[in-house]
Design an enzyme around this catalytic site. Structure first.
Site, mmCIF file in Angstrom:
data_model
loop_
_atom_site.group_PDB
_atom_site.id
_atom_site.type_symbol
_atom_site.label_atom_id
_atom_site.label_comp_id
_atom_site.label_asym_id
_atom_site.label_seq_id
_atom_site.Cartn_x
_atom_site.Cartn_y
_atom_site.Cartn_z
ATOM 1 C CD GLU A 45 -2.585 1.464 2.515
ATOM 2 O OE1 GLU A 45 -2.239 0.854 3.536
ATOM 3 O OE2 GLU A 45 -3.538 2.266 2.484
ATOM 4 N NE ARG A 71 4.424 -7.973 9.823
ATOM 5 C CZ ARG A 71 4.161 -6.867 9.135
ATOM 6 N NH1 ARG A 71 4.981 -5.884 9.143
ATOM 7 N NH2 ARG A 71 3.044 -6.735 8.477
ATOM 8 C CE LYS A 109 3.287 0.865 5.892
ATOM 9 N NZ LYS A 109 2.175 0.409 5.062
#
Length: 752
Positions: free
Chosen positions: A31, A258, A268
RNA sequence: UGGGGUAUCGCCAAGCGGUAAGGCACUAGUUUUUGGUACUGGUAUUCGGGGGUUCGAAUCCCUCUACCCCAUCCA
């Protein structure tokens, strides 16, 4: 290289072999709402790597379904990251927003099928209706709306007739699903924001769960690889594609863990906080694990790709040690970059018995790096050495200059200390030294042995540079918040001295500053007037150097005693069965227990007993093998009957086949439903118990593996299993293991 | 608490019923004008715990434990 394949590649190979797909298509679908970091690099490495390994293609797709957070600057950063890492995406960059019209058509199709509806419950109420993890939810009354009304409403939503939050489009699935994600998930929501690509055309935007699977499908993606937190979303992924009855082939989703690295953060949110609170200097701060940061620090794409390959792909949540990353950059740079001399903390040395000046020829590369290139080093009586390289009162094992220990100036002469000059505070400000004229590097006839060669620079010719020394960003291995920041993560040395050739010749942008580490000419702040270098990573330090011995980890803590939790008690009925099994049928309590607690198992078992009364044998296969099958499918889906199972056990009892073969027959039977006897006959699986057949085989294996025989006789009992395994392999599993065992034992114990 | 996952050396990670791969880290030695590199060795009698099945189990079964994810109109 790594011959073992990860689970994703294994799956890809399996699908290719089965002819499920003609070509492998993967995708990297970020994204565009933040800067990429090394976790993205892992995903890029996996997706593009798989495409490359199987001659497939990999798309770069911007998953731009939320106009309020996304921006074109991130698109650029993402594209840049992929390219920098050396990958090429297939065709143009894809955008989910390219599919808005198609997605909208699919949504209408779902409505027409009665599988989606416009819900108008207020947000809060919708949450309540969703239920909790333990309680089923309930469906909104709006789910009753007619297809026509839904279609009409959706059209109006799209055209901006409603306020945000007034309506949403939901899939009609199951408000009682144990998977929360399946409780009528949202497909579209109203947003009046401006989309950075689609502009103001849309007032509704698709949700991830609706857009992602369909975008994958539309692009012909075969393997949709994402991180673990989407495991629960897989069910919707499948539901959407299956419900729309799309023409095959369709993509399937696979999840991996991850990347986490210790002493840093990857989320983030936390990264953003560091940048916004100016705790670091922007997104490309060399301390950050962002691609921009790593790149500015001096990491090479190769090193990052190598790192990603080294750490592998799996499903276990894990935290990789930064040392692994550091290793990857060191090993990449070691055979590549020139060695130069730089003094970070200069200490003046005056060589009393040297006059004039000269220039020394010095190779940029050490003897073990097969590269050409050299420069001239000015030399005179005034030089600087690293303050650390002199000790007035040396500790034990100190190799460098001391009042009594000479040292070599790398590429130059051996010097010794004659006098220490101190200021009024007792700080050493200068060393008066003497050199040995016959000790010149390359033509040394002095016969003096030194323990170390140190870097130095000539005082008048050296250039002043700024050096930025980076250390780990956090002090804690798993940082929680900004309190855990390392206050010394950046040290700026304003007046370091470097040999002139580095600045004038510019032989490279990355260097090894001899005995210090690897450094990179800062691509932003470097000017010829004020050169700036970033420390990429230190050289590996030998153990005697290490300041803080990472305290020899406390060996084996006493093994933690695990306390067993409580087992749910049996019902009366189960208890009765259990009693019967152990008392009448003489089953082992453990087996009886599993059987008694599982209704399907026990009824299957009892039925099998009717055709053959071998309670123990049948119980074992039922509790082990049939139980396994039942985990995957319903009992009604089994292709064999209790009677067939009994027949199988009968053959084992009669020693027609071994238990090992029985497993094989069982597998075959569960696939085809064939009669066990037939399988045995058609495949010739009757076991071999005849020593005269077995013995030559054993002999051959013993002859072939003399070293293992040796080891076995030397006491390595584990190897016994090896020999049995080999014989069984040679007989395709048909050797009677009991007989084989005893034959091998006899044979091995004969000393030749 | 329901569901979905995961557990193999200090850190990653192979292994899919027949001798516990490999890398990092650690460690000992050799080479070295970088306390670097390279090279050669050493590092898990045991796979989260306990049982069971099997000639044989990290691998199959049962059970317990720990950790992660899910109740955003985020992705």
């Amino acid at each position: 290289m790594n011959k073992s394949k990860d689970f994703l590649r294994r799956k890809v190979e399996e699908d290719l072999k089965a002819g499920k797909y003609q070509e492998i298509i993967t995708r990297f679908p970020p994204e565009p709402n933040g800067f990429p970091h090394i976790g993205h690099a892992k995903s890029i490495s996996i997706n593009f790597g798989i495409a490359r390994d199987y001659q497939g293609r990999c798309n770069l797709r911007m998953d731009d379904t939320n106009p309020t957070t996304e921006d074109t600057q991130y698109v650029e950063a993402l594209k840049d990251a992929v390219q920098w890492l050396g990958f090429e995406w297939d065709k143009d960059v894809h955008y989910t927003s390219d599919y808005f019209f198609k997605l909208y058509a699919y949504a209408k199709e779902l409505i027409s099928m009665g599988k989606a509806y416009v819900d108008s419950l207020p947000e809060e109420q919708m949450r309540e209706y969703r239920g909790t993890v333990t309680q089923a939810g309930k469906r909104s009354k709006y789910a009753q709306r007619s297809v026509e009304e839904n279609l009409e409403l959706l059209e109006q939503m799209k055209n901006g007739k409603f306020q945000e939050g007034e309506h949403v489009l939901r899939a009609k699935i199951d408000m009682a699903s144990p998977n929360m994600k399946m409780r009528d998930p949202l497909l579209y929501r109203i947003k009046h924001s401006h989309h950075f690509r689609a502009g103001d055309e849309w007032s509704i935007y698709p949700m991830y769960d609706f857009a992602h699977c369909l975008s994958d499908y539309l692009e012909g993606v075969t393997h949709s690889i994402c991180t673990l937190e989407f495991e629960n979303n897989r069910e919707i992924y499948d539901w959407v594609l299956d419900t729309l009855k799309l023409e095959p082939p369709r993509p399937y989703q696979y999840e991996f863990a991850r990347l986490n690295i210790n002493y840093t953060v990857m989320s983030k949110r936390k990264l953003l906080e560091l940048v916004e609170k100016k705790l670091v200097n922007g997104w490309d701060d060399p301390r950050l694990p962002t691609i921009a940061g790593l790149r500015r620090r001096g990491y090479t794409p190769e090193s990052i790709l190598n790192f990603c390959e080294q750490i592998g792909v799996a499903k276990a949540n894990s935290v990789v040690d930064v040392a692994q990353l550091e290793f990857s950059i060191r090993s990449d740079l070691n055979p590549k970059v020139p060695r130069v001399m730089c003094v970070l903390d200069p200490l003046k040395v005056t060589i009393g018995n040297y006059d004039g000046k000269e220039e020394l020829e010095a190779s940029y590369y050490p003897h073990d790096v097969p590269k050409e290139g050299s420069r001239r080093l000015p030399f005179s009586k005034e030089i600087y050495i690293e303050r650390d390289d002199f000790m007035e009162n040396p500790t034990k094992g100190y190799f460098r200059l001391t009042p009594t220990q000479p040292v070599r100036l790398k590429h130059a002469y051996i010097i010794c200390c004659k006098e220490i000059i101190k200021d009024e505070h007792g700080n050493i400000v200068e060393i008066k030294a003497e050199y040995y004229p016959d000790s010149k590097s390359g033509e040394d006839t002095s016969g003096i042995k030194v323990k170390s060669a140190i870097q130095w620079v000539e005082a008048n010719e050296a250039k002043e540079i700024e050096v930025r020394l980076y250390d780990r960003l956090y002090i804690n291995e798993s940082p929680q918040n900004i309190d855990d920041l390392n206050p010394n993560s950046l040290k700026i040395v304003k007046n370091a001295l470097i040999e002139p050739a580095v600045i004038t010749q510019k032989p490279d942008v990355r260097f090894q500053f001899e005995r210090e580490g690897y450094f990179f000419a800062d691509p932003v702040d470097y000017t010829d007037k004020k050169p700036v270098f970033n420390k990429i990573v230190a050289l590996k330090e030998a153990s005697s150097q290490k300041k803080k011995t990472p305290q020899n980890r406390q060996k084996q803590e006493p093994k933690k005693v695990q306390i067993d939790g409580e087992v749910t008690p049996m019902t009366k009925e189960e208890e009765a069965k259990f009693e019967k099994y152990i008392n009448e049928l003489k089953l082992n309590p453990e087996v009886a227990n599993t059987l008694a607690r599982d209704k399907q198992l026990s009824s299957f078992y009892e039925e099998a007993l009717e055709s053959l009364f071998t309670p123990v044998g049948i119980a074992n296969i039922v509790t082990n093998d049939i139980a396994r099958e039942l985990k995957q499918k319903d009992i009604s889906a089994l292709k064999y009957t209790p009677k067939q199972v009994a027949k199988l056990i009968e053959m084992v009892d009669n020693e027609i086949i071994s238990t090992k073969i029985a497993k094989q027959v069982f597998e075959e039977m569960s696939k085809s439903g064939e009669e066990p006897r037939q399988i045995v006959d058609s495949k010739g699986l009757i076991q071999i118990s005849d020593p005269s057949v077995l013995l030559p085989i054993i002999e051959e294996i013993i002859v072939k593996n003399p070293d293992n025989v040796e080891k076995y006789r030397a006491g390595n009992n584990k190897l016994f299993g090896f020999f049995v395994g080999q014989v069984l392999k040679a007989t395709k599993g048909k050797g009677n293991p009991k007989v084989v065992n005893s034959l091998i034992e006899d044979r091995l114990n004969i000393i030749n």
